[in-house]
Write an enzyme that holds these catalytic residues in place. Structure first.
Site, PDB file in Angstrom:
ATOM      1  N   HIS A 181      -2.153   8.317   5.962  1.00 42.23           N
ATOM      2  CA  HIS A 181      -2.384   7.015   5.338  1.00 42.23           C
ATOM      3  C   HIS A 181      -3.758   6.502   5.776  1.00 42.23           C
ATOM      4  CE1 HIS A 181      -1.520   3.225   3.473  1.00 42.23           C
ATOM      5  NE2 HIS A 181      -1.637   2.553   4.601  1.00 42.23           N
TER       6      HIS A 181
ATOM      7  N   GLU B  83      -0.510   5.587  13.460  1.00 47.59           N
ATOM      8  CA  GLU B  83      -0.087   6.745  12.663  1.00 47.59           C
ATOM      9  C   GLU B  83      -0.202   8.042  13.465  1.00 47.59           C
ATOM     10  OE1 GLU B  83      -2.128   7.261   8.935  1.00 47.59           O
ATOM     11  OE2 GLU B  83      -0.664   8.744   8.214  1.00 47.59           O
TER      12      GLU B  83
ATOM     13  N   PHE C  21       1.823  -3.221   4.137  1.00 54.90           N
ATOM     14  CA  PHE C  21       2.076  -4.533   4.737  1.00 54.90           C
ATOM     15  C   PHE C  21       3.558  -4.853   4.596  1.00 54.90           C
ATOM     16  CE2 PHE C  21      -2.189  -6.993   4.118  1.00 54.90           C
ATOM     17  CZ  PHE C  21      -2.798  -6.144   5.019  1.00 54.90           C
TER      18      PHE C  21
ATOM     19  N   LYS D  90      -9.075   8.439   2.252  1.00 59.71           N
ATOM     20  CA  LYS D  90      -9.704   7.113   2.190  1.00 59.71           C
ATOM     21  C   LYS D  90     -11.101   7.090   2.812  1.00 59.71           C
ATOM     22  CE  LYS D  90      -5.389   4.430   2.133  1.00 59.71           C
ATOM     23  NZ  LYS D  90      -4.375   5.465   2.509  1.00 59.71           N
TER      24      LYS D  90
ATOM     25  N   HIS E  44      -9.669   2.416   0.104  1.00 57.47           N
ATOM     26  CA  HIS E  44      -8.228   2.195   0.022  1.00 57.47           C
ATOM     27  C   HIS E  44      -7.888   1.637  -1.363  1.00 57.47           C
ATOM     28  CE1 HIS E  44      -4.198   1.318   0.824  1.00 57.47           C
ATOM     29  NE2 HIS E  44      -4.276   0.650   1.949  1.00 57.47           N
TER      30      HIS E  44
ATOM     31  N   CYS F 268       0.812  -1.213   0.000  1.00 58.10           N
ATOM     32  CA  CYS F 268       0.000   0.000   0.000  1.00 58.10           C
ATOM     33  C   CYS F 268       0.848   1.267   0.000  1.00 58.10           C
ATOM     34  CB  CYS F 268      -0.955  -0.027   1.181  1.00 58.10           C
ATOM     35  SG  CYS F 268      -1.949  -1.535   1.127  1.00 58.10           S
TER      36      CYS F 268
END
Lengths: 433, 434
Positions: free
Chosen positions: A324, A335, A420, A356, A361, A184
């Site tokens: 993010h 975050e 990830f 998002k 996403h 991502c």
């Protein structure tokens, strides 16, 4: 050696952008939807009903011909004809990415203007991997039935690089061209790879395209099984499912969407009199040395600090963060913690929003799609809202721009993307060139 | 070597470690000996769907990581051997091959004890669409019942799972991403590594690549576009990969992995590392065509600009590791491109095809062949191009047919060209003096 040389051959600017998402297929539509707080999340339109995931940003019925008729009125008929021919049998990811790339090229005023020598200095970095998921899925089932039943062009079109090549053929790009993958964080990695191509002198201009994977039911089921997706509470209210920082968030909402930007050296952009949207001041990567899909505040903080260092920007100058923020329980909290680690008390004065919340996403293209959101907000002097933030989780107490757009002139922005496998990236954008 | 570009030692990039896993060798010594002996690693597929047209390849599907570590990893630090077993336990083939090669290179370079800051170490992995067979198998499980898929599929399916695992194994905390360039991916990983080091973002780069785990759908797809061998040689697999030979009929896919450690010359000297060679430069280009159709002018352009970027004149090149996949068109186009770039000198440069022995490792090919170049440079020989019984008319270069020869490689060019008009060429020279 910090890469902070400020001469115009090494400064990198944004001169064109293109976008295809569920809330907009042009820059203007996208900006208006973002400011209006419109959600693009719906029930899946044609997904295997047996899987847990029911909702997402679904572009599976994207009609390239109608799209080009609507938004490509400035494209030459021969280009439209070529695009339709090249993309006829191309799986979804390639069609979305090509549509965004055409827009970006048009927006940058480059259509029809690329000479042979310029084309050889024009690079292309495509963000994305495992793009052909659903295409592989369909062909794996076909082969099981009968090996001769697979798509005769499968050997070419299952490759991620086919998306790269089809876009390069359509636009005639002949410079350094490759795909990058960082889950991502792929979109930001592509922006950084483009930045480095320009700084190192390998290219004079670079198309950075963000391609989303064509979602297969197998992949969606895989994410549901590791509890990464929103599958429980919002299936009947899809527009409310993506809710970063909210106490009722329960996972990310996958989406299809593509973006593309044209980056050039400031010198090159000035030589051809291009419009300058913003400056890509710098950025950085960090990794957590971990295989687990488990975000780490220290790694994220390091990416932000290194990005500011690379951009030679003091902390105090940052006045906007595009987070993010995927709407996962752990991710959003980590975050926020990382932002606080980097900015200390100043963190409370910086607006931080989550694109998002509206588009879901976009996975490998998220970094590019959100970079475009960042630049558009800087350009128009507004911040888009974080929608669905009905009740911020205790401790997640930054200025998340909840519900309502806000008039605001951001000068220096960070855009985060984390993937990830402990991949952290951050890019720094400046409004004024 | 005064003709080399003498920039400062912080911008010169050298190779300080290598790792290799192929059917003809799972460490540098085995690989060297097999290359010199002209051994083929091609056999019948061991576990492939019998209905596929493709019957032969370099098959590593039964690669056993524990056995590999026991056999070639006896000198590795025990904690790394142990960690490899833990981290890679449920990993599809590509990741296991990649990790084995990267670990070898890491140890070979002496990095476990080098005291590098993990934040200043990068891992660039050349490859795209990697865990294909794993995906195909899970598609079939899914068709049966969606809950039957591997519970970890959501993580493992992504190419980047390999990054997380190699990163954990070797404690990589710097830039960490995959690079896709079809069959040229490995060279692009090398070039991005070169640029990362020159930009000062990092002190060391692990550049690695491993073949996608071969699956019946991709193999069938390549047979249907007539790219791979499937008509003849099913009963003589070792003769199937035959670059430049008049009876060649397509590439022979092979599984394998390669890895190298890149550092700046200054950094390598500071820590007293063994330097194998210098990565002098390289370039990647695109033909702006999606078709799998090699173009002479594109290959000429990439070789010329690679030499220019390396500061090397064509007559200084004394070895070429060809892309040479054993396809009818590809081998002829590459020979024509070499003639155009090097003129009369082309006939004096030995050119060989590593793929004649190991087949085409696809996204890993360039890195595997880069290791082959360095092994030949290090040990003073050229490996043969095997199966070159009758060179195709017009392919009249020195293709090192069938027998190895002692040779001192000084400056080498390594070509790789991918589907979709993706070309990448790197230039490598002997380790700098001193």
């Amino acid at each position: 050696m910090a890469t902070g040389n400020r001469d115009e051959e090494r400064r990198v600017v944004v001169t064109g952008m293109g976008i295809v998402t569920a809330i907009g297929e042009t820059l203007a539509e996208y900006r208006d939807s973002l400011l209006a707080g419109r959600s693009g999340i719906t029930r899946w339109k044609q997904m295997d009903e047996r899987i847990y995931s029911r909702i997402g940003g679904d572009l599976s019925d994207f009609d390239l011909k109608a799209h080009l008729a609507r938004v490509g009125t400035g494209y030459s008929p021969s280009l439209v004809e070529q695009a339709l021919r090249l993309l006829r049998a191309t799986p979804l990811s390639g069609r979305l990415t090509a549509a965004a790339a055409l827009q970006a090229f048009d927006d940058a005023g480059l259509l029809g203007l690329v000479s042979e020598s310029y084309a050889e200095r024009f690079g292309h970095v495509l963000a994305g991997h495992n793009l052909s998921g659903n295409y592989v899925y369909e062909n794996a089932l076909a082969l099981q039935d009968e090996p001769e039943f697979i798509d005769p062009l499968f050997g070419l079109m299952f490759l991620d690089t086919d998306v790269l090549s089809v876009v390069s053929e359509m636009l005639g790009l002949k410079g350094s061209s490759f795909t990058v993958g960082g889950a991502c964080a792929s979109g930001n990695i592509a922006l950084l790879a483009g930045l480095d191509l320009l700084r190192s002198g390998r290219a004079e201009a670079v198309l950075v395209s963000g391609a989303p994977p064509w979602l297969s039911p197998v992949m969606l089921q895989g994410w549901a099984l590791i509890d990464a997706l929103s599958v429980r509470s919002f299936n009947d209210e899809p527009a409310r499912a993506s809710r970063p920082f909210d106490v009722r968030r329960e996972g990310f909402v996958p989406a299809e969407g593509a973006g593309a930007v044209v980056l050039e050296t400031l010198a090159g952009a000035r030589r051809r009199g291009a419009r300058l949207y913003a400056e890509l001041l710098g950025g950085a990567y960090s990794a957590d040395a971990s295989r687990l899909p488990k975000p780490d505040a220290a790694g994220q903080a390091r990416a932000m600090r290194l990005a500011l260092q690379d951009a030679r920007i003091a902390l105090e100058r940052v006045d906007y963060i595009n987070a993010h923020a995927t709407s996962t329980v752990l991710g959003d909290a980590v975050e926020v913690q990382a932002i606080k680690q980097v900015f200390g008390r100043q963190a409370y004065g910086i607006p931080v929003n989550a694109t998002k919340s509206m588009i879901g996403h976009c996975l490998t293209s998220a970094g590019v799609v959100e970079f475009i959101a960042t630049v558009l907000q800087m350009e128009c002097g507004w911040l888009h809202p974080t929608i669905n933030l009905d009740e911020p989780e205790p401790g997640l107490d930054l200025d998340f721009v909840p519900h309502q757009a806000r008039q605001y002139r951001a000068e220096v922005a960070l855009s985060n993307a984390f993937g990830f496998g402990g991949i952290n990236t951050c890019v720094v954008v400046g409004r004024q060139v | 070597m005064s003709f080399l570009w003498l920039g400062d030692d912080d911008r010169r990039v050298v190779v300080t470690g290598m790792g290799i896993v192929t059917p003809i060798g799972e460490n540098l010594t085995e690989f060297r000996d097999s290359l010199r002996a002209g051994r083929s690693g091609i056999g019948r597929w061991k576990h492939m769907d019998e209905r596929c047209l493709s019957k032969v390849g370099g098959d590593m599907s039964d690669f056993d990581l524990a056995g590999h570590l026991e056999r070639v990893g006896s000198g590795y630090p025990p904690h790394l051997r142990e960690r490899a077993r833990t981290v890679l336990r449920a990993t599809p083939l590509t990741g296991r091959l990649a990790a084995a090669a990267a670990l070898q290179a890491f140890v070979d370079a002496g990095l476990p004890d080098a005291g590098l800051e993990p934040e200043r170490v990068a891992h660039l992995f050349g490859g795209n669409n990697l865990n294909m067979n794993y995906f195909v198998q899970n598609v079939l499980e899914f068709a049966d019942d969606p809950d039957y898929i591997d519970p970890l599929l959501g993580v493992v399916l992504w190419d980047t799972d390999i990054l997380g695992k190699v990163g954990e194994l070797l404690t990589v905390k710097g830039p960490n991403y995959t690079i896709g360039n079809a069959c040229a991916s490995g060279n692009v990983a090398l070039l991005n590594g070169l640029d990362l080091l020159r930009s000062g973002r990092v002190d060391a780069v692990i550049a690695s690549a491993a073949t996608q785990e071969l699956d019946p759908v991709a193999l069938q797809g390549w047979a249907l576009v007539d790219a791979l061998v499937w008509r003849n040689f099913a009963d003589e697999p070792q003769r199937a990969s035959r670059p430049w030979d008049v009876r060649r009929e397509g590439f022979v896919p092979g599984e394998g992995a390669g890895a190298v450690i890149l550092e700046t010359l200054a950094g390598a000297r500071r820590r007293g590392a063994h330097v194998y060679a210098e990565l002098l430069g390289g370039v990647l280009t695109c033909d702006a065509t999606r078709l799998p159709k090699p173009l002479v002018e594109g290959q000429v352009r990439v070789m010329r600009s690679a030499l220019e970027s390396a500061g090397v004149a064509p007559e200084q090149v004394n070895y070429i590791n060809a892309h040479a996949t054993s396809t009818v068109l590809g081998d002829a186009v590459e020979a024509a491109a070499i003639k155009e770039v090097f003129g009369e000198h082309a006939y004096r440069i030995p050119i060989n095809a590593t793929k004649s022995m190991i087949g085409h490792c696809l996204t890993a090919a360039a890195l595997v062949e880069f290791v082959a170049v360095l092994v030949q440079m290090e040990y003073g020989f050229l490996h043969p191009t095997i199966n070159l019984e009758e060179p195709d008319a017009g392919l009249n270069l020195d293709l090192v047919p069938n027998a190895a020869r002692p040779y001192q490689v000084e400056v080498a060019v390594s070509n790789s060209f991918g589907f979709g008009g993706l070309n990448a060429c790197v230039v490598v020279g002997r380790a700098p003096e001193g």
